[in-house]
Design an enzyme around this catalytic site. Structure first.
Site, short mmCIF file in Angstrom:
data_model
loop_
_atom_site.label_atom_id
_atom_site.label_comp_id
_atom_site.label_asym_id
_atom_site.label_seq_id
_atom_site.Cartn_x
_atom_site.Cartn_y
_atom_site.Cartn_z
N ASP A 157 1.81 -5.03 10.27
CA ASP A 157 0.72 -4.60 9.38
C ASP A 157 0.11 -3.26 9.78
OD1 ASP A 157 1.18 -7.07 8.24
OD2 ASP A 157 -0.91 -7.73 8.33
N HIS A 206 1.14 -5.60 14.65
CA HIS A 206 0.62 -4.38 14.03
C HIS A 206 1.32 -3.15 14.60
CE1 HIS A 206 -2.55 -7.39 13.49
NE2 HIS A 206 -2.88 -6.73 12.40
ZN LIG Z 1 -4.51 -5.34 8.54
#
Ligand SMILES: [Zn+2]
Length: 265
Positions: A73, A221
């Protein structure tokens, strides 16, 4: 005459086998997500059997193999190039949920991520729960903006989305309905690595401790500490028997609303 008959019989058997195998392969290519097949260099018979089993058993439990979807992400970012390269070096693909402004800031990374066989989905414009849920249409409209940006950069579209902070508890029923009715496929996760607040070694320990079960949707992430152990994460998942796949556009979405995520419902 007898020998001739025998030869004919063998030919017929061989042709039938070829037809069956060819047919199964076609079925696999048509009915499973096209990205996966696009990245496959060859399809073995066990792949065909496995793919068929996935079609029959549409639930989260699988009997023929373990699958890990690595989802990344908040990018693209300055770490994107290296993450894409590590994935490529390990001959696997992931799914990147990208933020609108970051796609605009790193358009070459958007193109390259896609070109290397990864899936790309959207992760909002604002990444702010107050703005995302200001009205019941706000979240859906943010994904429309992402779609336009993605299309202008790549010429392609995507239906895959992930809501910042997950689809529960912040998303209302009306917001959820508007997203789904627009055709977006909402994905949550089964394993939050909490990499954003971890050191690289803590992150790896978390994954080694909690990466269990037949299917994992792993949330990580685009972060410096994550890049540092991405290779280790991939190798660990492989060593545990997981096949690492990108999420397909035609795949049944898995989120906290539709009961498709085993471990968090
Ligand atoms: Zn996010």
């Amino acid at each position: 005459m007898k020998l001739k008959n025998k030869l004919i019989a063998i030919s017929i058997i061989a042709m039938s086998l070829f037809a069956v195998t060819g047919c199964s392969n076609n079925k696999s290519a048509n009915e499973n997500d096209y990205e996966r097949n696009a990245t496959l260099t060859s399809t073995t018979l066990s792949d065909v059997i496995y793919d068929s089993s996935k079609e029959i058993n549409k639930g989260p439990t699988k009997t023929y193999g373990k699958v890990a979807y690595i989802t990344i992400d908040d990018g693209p970012s300055e770490y994107n190039d290296e993450m894409v390269k590590i994935l490529k070096d390990n001959n696997v693909n992931a799914t990147f949920f990208m933020v609108d402004g970051n796609m605009k800031a790193f358009p070459e990374q958007v193109k390259n991520t896609l070109k290397q066989g990864n899936a790309i989905g959207f992760h909002s414009v604002t990444h702010d729960i107050h703005k995302l849920y200001k009205t019941d249409m706000s979240a859906k409209e943010e994904f429309d903006v992402c779609q336009e940006t993605f299309k202008s950069i790549t010429g392609e579209t995507s239906d895959l989305i992930r809501l910042p902070f997950g689809s529960k508890p912040y998303t209302s029923q009306a917001s959820y309905d508007n997203i789904v009715n627009a055709g977006y496929k909402l994905w949550d996760w089964t394993l939050d690595s909490e990499d954003w607040k971890s050191t690289s070694s803590q992150l790896l320990s978390t994954i080694k401790k909690y990466a269990k079960g037949d299917e994992i949707v792993l949330l990580i992430h685009e972060r410096k500490q994550t890049v540092a152990v991405l290779d280790d994460i991939i190798k660990y998942l492989k060593s545990e028997g997981y096949e690492i796949l990108p999420i397909g556009q035609s795949q049944q979405e898995e989120n906290y609303w539709n009961g498709k995520l085993g471990s968090q419902n």
